[in-house]
Design a protein around this motif. Structure first.
Motif, PDB file in Angstrom:
ATOM      1  N   LEU A 279      10.405  47.412 -74.977  1.00 32.68           N
ATOM      2  CA  LEU A 279      10.230  47.619 -76.421  1.00 32.68           C
ATOM      3  C   LEU A 279      11.411  47.081 -77.223  1.00 32.68           C
ATOM      4  N   GLU A 280      12.574  47.102 -76.618  1.00 30.83           N
ATOM      5  CA  GLU A 280      13.763  46.588 -77.300  1.00 30.83           C
ATOM      6  C   GLU A 280      13.919  45.078 -77.144  1.00 30.83           C
ATOM      7  N   GLY A 281      12.964  44.441 -76.472  1.00 33.87           N
ATOM      8  CA  GLY A 281      12.984  42.985 -76.347  1.00 33.87           C
ATOM      9  C   GLY A 281      13.706  42.461 -75.128  1.00 33.87           C
ATOM     10  N   PHE A 282      14.084  43.345 -74.208  1.00 35.63           N
ATOM     11  CA  PHE A 282      14.760  42.922 -72.979  1.00 35.63           C
ATOM     12  C   PHE A 282      13.746  42.693 -71.862  1.00 35.63           C
ATOM     13  N   ASN A 283      14.035  41.747 -70.994  1.00 34.11           N
ATOM     14  CA  ASN A 283      13.246  41.561 -69.782  1.00 34.11           C
ATOM     15  C   ASN A 283      13.822  42.491 -68.721  1.00 34.11           C
ATOM     16  N   PRO A 284      13.073  43.520 -68.286  1.00 35.78           N
ATOM     17  CA  PRO A 284      13.641  44.521 -67.358  1.00 35.78           C
ATOM     18  C   PRO A 284      14.030  43.946 -65.997  1.00 35.78           C
ATOM     19  N   TYR A 285      13.495  42.761 -65.661  1.00 33.04           N
ATOM     20  CA  TYR A 285      13.806  42.154 -64.366  1.00 33.04           C
ATOM     21  C   TYR A 285      15.147  41.417 -64.375  1.00 33.04           C
ATOM     22  N   LEU A 286      15.747  41.279 -65.547  1.00 33.61           N
ATOM     23  CA  LEU A 286      16.970  40.470 -65.649  1.00 33.61           C
ATOM     24  C   LEU A 286      18.240  41.288 -65.801  1.00 33.61           C
ATOM     25  N   HIS A 287      18.106  42.610 -65.941  1.00 32.77           N
ATOM     26  CA  HIS A 287      19.280  43.454 -66.192  1.00 32.77           C
ATOM     27  C   HIS A 287      19.216  44.720 -65.345  1.00 32.77           C
ATOM     28  N   THR A 288      20.349  45.126 -64.803  1.00 37.26           N
ATOM     29  CA  THR A 288      20.433  46.429 -64.146  1.00 37.26           C
ATOM     30  C   THR A 288      20.982  47.441 -65.147  1.00 37.26           C
ATOM     31  N   PRO A 289      20.606  48.709 -65.033  1.00 37.27           N
ATOM     32  CA  PRO A 289      21.196  49.728 -65.912  1.00 37.27           C
ATOM     33  C   PRO A 289      22.717  49.746 -65.819  1.00 37.27           C
ATOM     34  N   ASP A 290      23.247  49.516 -64.616  1.00 36.79           N
ATOM     35  CA  ASP A 290      24.708  49.481 -64.426  1.00 36.79           C
ATOM     36  C   ASP A 290      25.377  48.437 -65.317  1.00 36.79           C
TER      37      ASP A 290
ATOM     38  N   PHE B  28       3.679  47.479 -67.808  1.00 34.79           N
ATOM     39  CA  PHE B  28       2.814  47.646 -68.979  1.00 34.79           C
ATOM     40  C   PHE B  28       2.607  49.129 -69.283  1.00 34.79           C
ATOM     41  N   ILE B  29       2.388  49.931 -68.240  1.00 31.92           N
ATOM     42  CA  ILE B  29       2.220  51.378 -68.427  1.00 31.92           C
ATOM     43  C   ILE B  29       3.534  52.003 -68.905  1.00 31.92           C
ATOM     44  N   PHE B  30       4.654  51.540 -68.355  1.00 35.27           N
ATOM     45  CA  PHE B  30       5.966  52.029 -68.818  1.00 35.27           C
ATOM     46  C   PHE B  30       6.125  51.772 -70.316  1.00 35.27           C
ATOM     47  N   MET B  31       5.697  50.589 -70.754  1.00 39.09           N
ATOM     48  CA  MET B  31       5.822  50.225 -72.159  1.00 39.09           C
ATOM     49  C   MET B  31       4.921  51.094 -73.039  1.00 39.09           C
ATOM     50  N   ILE B  32       3.697  51.358 -72.574  1.00 32.45           N
ATOM     51  CA  ILE B  32       2.784  52.223 -73.331  1.00 32.45           C
ATOM     52  C   ILE B  32       3.402  53.607 -73.502  1.00 32.45           C
ATOM     53  N   ALA B  33       4.011  54.120 -72.427  1.00 28.05           N
ATOM     54  CA  ALA B  33       4.669  55.429 -72.513  1.00 28.05           C
ATOM     55  C   ALA B  33       5.784  55.398 -73.542  1.00 28.05           C
ATOM     56  N   ALA B  34       6.536  54.301 -73.587  1.00 31.33           N
ATOM     57  CA  ALA B  34       7.625  54.175 -74.563  1.00 31.33           C
ATOM     58  C   ALA B  34       7.090  54.136 -75.988  1.00 31.33           C
ATOM     59  N   VAL B  35       5.946  53.492 -76.175  1.00 31.35           N
ATOM     60  CA  VAL B  35       5.341  53.397 -77.510  1.00 31.35           C
ATOM     61  C   VAL B  35       4.914  54.766 -78.006  1.00 31.35           C
ATOM     62  N   PHE B  36       4.259  55.543 -77.154  1.00 30.74           N
ATOM     63  CA  PHE B  36       3.663  56.804 -77.584  1.00 30.74           C
ATOM     64  C   PHE B  36       4.608  57.998 -77.516  1.00 30.74           C
ATOM     65  N   SER B  37       5.676  57.893 -76.732  1.00 31.99           N
ATOM     66  CA  SER B  37       6.555  59.062 -76.574  1.00 31.99           C
ATOM     67  C   SER B  37       7.830  58.982 -77.397  1.00 31.99           C
ATOM     68  N   GLY B  38       8.144  57.787 -77.904  1.00 32.37           N
ATOM     69  CA  GLY B  38       9.370  57.639 -78.684  1.00 32.37           C
ATOM     70  C   GLY B  38      10.593  57.964 -77.859  1.00 32.37           C
ATOM     71  N   LYS B  39      11.369  58.944 -78.293  1.00 34.01           N
ATOM     72  CA  LYS B  39      12.600  59.326 -77.604  1.00 34.01           C
ATOM     73  C   LYS B  39      12.423  60.577 -76.752  1.00 34.01           C
ATOM     74  N   ASN B  40      11.175  60.921 -76.475  1.00 35.44           N
ATOM     75  CA  ASN B  40      10.874  62.154 -75.749  1.00 35.44           C
ATOM     76  C   ASN B  40      10.610  61.851 -74.275  1.00 35.44           C
ATOM     77  N   ILE B  41      11.481  62.301 -73.386  1.00 38.53           N
ATOM     78  CA  ILE B  41      11.326  62.046 -71.957  1.00 38.53           C
ATOM     79  C   ILE B  41      10.073  62.734 -71.416  1.00 38.53           C
ATOM     80  N   LEU B  42       9.845  63.985 -71.801  1.00 37.07           N
ATOM     81  CA  LEU B  42       8.651  64.688 -71.353  1.00 37.07           C
ATOM     82  C   LEU B  42       7.392  63.990 -71.856  1.00 37.07           C
ATOM     83  N   GLY B  43       7.454  63.431 -73.054  1.00 33.19           N
ATOM     84  CA  GLY B  43       6.311  62.689 -73.591  1.00 33.19           C
ATOM     85  C   GLY B  43       5.952  61.513 -72.699  1.00 33.19           C
ATOM     86  N   SER B  44       6.960  60.797 -72.219  1.00 32.77           N
ATOM     87  CA  SER B  44       6.717  59.683 -71.298  1.00 32.77           C
ATOM     88  C   SER B  44       6.110  60.177 -69.989  1.00 32.77           C
TER      89      SER B  44
END
Length: 464
Positions: A93-104, A141-157
């Motif tokens: 959602l923030e425009g990053f490719n998740p395959y190109l960056h590690t959280p670290d 794609f499902i991860f992204m849908i969860a981000a769209v509908f849950s906003g900043k809510n972890i339980l929502g995701s």
């Protein structure tokens, strides 16, 4: 009348609900005595529910859905993976490719690219945070849908993920029943998967996406059985794009597309066509559709860096990660004795080779022309692969369990019970495995496997 005739099953179901509530909302994975006690009780009740309600498919369906809804607002307590799911979805959602960056790479430099980055980073653990994501595009794609509908809510995701997984299980129940009916097998067999506490806890409870992959794989097999091979190929590609494991089954389809004329639908028999040419075209077409569909799904994330990162991450499962293995641990110990070093890097190179040899053997030296034969060989292929793997997480067994529903084998059902022993590794903060416990698990599994696959067959021949 309804309640009176089902007093005992309803009592079993209500007790199961209480145990599932305790499992979902009042259990730490370090509390291994409670963990194993609850699981054993749930497994016993699961067996009794099916045993006493074999013809009542509506009742079994209702309680299967009800058991899953118990977990609906629970945070997973046996797995940390969902934190990485949320991280990947918010990265997209923030425009990053998740395959190109590690959280670290972000947190170590003081960057927080997404909401609750620090909380998600700590939740997923250092192992996940230090590696590139290995989740295929449908999951992303499902991860992204969860981000769209849950906003900043972890339980929502969590709730969004769980909704997808429950929906997939309902789809598996529907398609599985249809396939059993076509194969003239007892319809209640599907509940050895759908009602199994292992499936409910690992998929619905702990949010592992094997359930979605399994629904799509089963849909593909059902469509193949009906000879809708083009649609089946698309469903198969979608399954691969959730989890890569169905790729293991592709060679087994070679014989399936070389059926003799008597096994073909009547409308195909009447056509004046060269049979071998027709089936070769189907086989090539089937593989081509899978390949192109999978490539198209990965295309939004494509880059040369993506290929490098993804191949390295997948390779870690052969050369770095170790958990709940069997034959590999024996090979590793031999390596220690001979060299005083952990030879996982060397041993891991042989695992793909052995896997290929296993699949080739099953492809060309066993019959694969009927749907039951195909599913049986798929079950044997993935079982033998896990026997030699370096890593066998509990939820991996979901694929074995669904395939076993359409075969005569019950060893995956036994394994789905004893696999809970692998969680004893988390009874301490060091996550150290007890090899006596692992030995007990595999002693039981191998004993049942050898009995069903080799001894029982020979014994029946001798008796007859």
């Amino acid at each position: 009348m309804f309640l009176k005739s089902r007093q005992i099953p309803i009592a079993f179901a209500l007790i199961s609900i209480l145990f599932y509530i305790s499992f979902a909302y009042d259990l730490l994975r370090t509390d291994y005595i409670k963990l194993i006690s609850l699981y054993a009780a749930l497994f016993f009740l699961f067996y009794k529910l099916i045993q006493s309600n074999t013809p009542d498919l509506k009742f079994l369906t209702g309680i299967a859905i009800l058991f899953r809804l118990v977990f609906f607002i629970a945070t997973p307590n046996l797995s940390q993976d969902f934190y990485r799911f949320i991280w990947d979805g918010r990265m997209i959602l923030e425009g990053f490719n998740p395959y190109l960056h590690t959280p670290d790479s972000f947190i170590s430099s003081g960057q927080f690219p997404i909401a609750q980055a620090q909380e998600l980073y700590e939740g997923m653990g250092s192992l996940s945070a230090g590696h590139f994501t290995n989740y295929p595009p449908i999951k992303q794609f499902i991860f992204m849908i969860a981000a769209v509908f849950s906003g900043k809510n972890i339980l929502g995701s969590v709730i969004v993920f769980r909704t997808f997984i429950i929906a997939a299980d309902i789809g598996t129940l529907y398609i599985g029943t249809k396939l059993l009916e076509r194969l003239k097998m007892p319809l209640h067999h599907i509940f050895w998967y759908i009602l199994n506490p292992f499936i409910i806890i690992e998929l619905t409870g702990n949010l592992h996406f094997e359930g979605i992959m399994i629904f799509l794989l089963l849909l593909s097999l059902y469509l193949l059985h009906l000879d809708y091979w083009k649609t089946a190929a698309i469903a198969f590609a979608l399954s691969v794009s959730v989890k890569l494991i169905p790729l293991l089954f592709l060679p087994l389809l070679f014989q399936y597309f070389k059926k003799n004329k008597n096994e073909l639908p009547s409308e195909e028999k009447s056509e004046n066509l060269n049979l071998s040419t027709l089936n070769l075209k189907k086989l090539i077409g089937f593989y081509a559709i899978i390949g192109w569909t999978t490539l198209l799904l990965f295309m939004p994330f494509y880059s040369s860096e993506f290929i490098n990162n993804y191949s390295k991450t997948v390779g870690l499962w052969f050369s770095t990660f170790e958990f709940n293995a069997s034959l590999y641990y024996i090979a590793r110990q031999i390596g220690y004795v001979l060299t005083s070093y952990n030879q996982i890097g060397l041993i891991g190179k042989f695992i793909p080779i052995l896997t290929i040899l296993i699949v080739i053997s099953l492809t060309f030296f066993r019959k694969n022309t009927t749907t039951i034969q195909l599913i049986t060989n798929m079950l044997l292929a993935i079982t033998l692969y896990y026997f030699i793997s370096t890593t066998v997480h509990p939820w991996y067994l979901a694929t074995l369990l669904i395939l076993s529903v359409f075969t005569k084998y019950k060893f995956p059902l036994v394994w789905s019970f004893v696999i809970i022993l692998s969680y004893l590794a988390y009874s301490t903060t060091q996550n150290i495995e007890n090899f006596w416990v692992i030995g007990l698990e595999y002693l039981i599994v191998y004993s049942v496997f050898i009995w069903e696959v080799a001894i029982k067959k020979d014994h029946q021949k001798a008796v007859s």
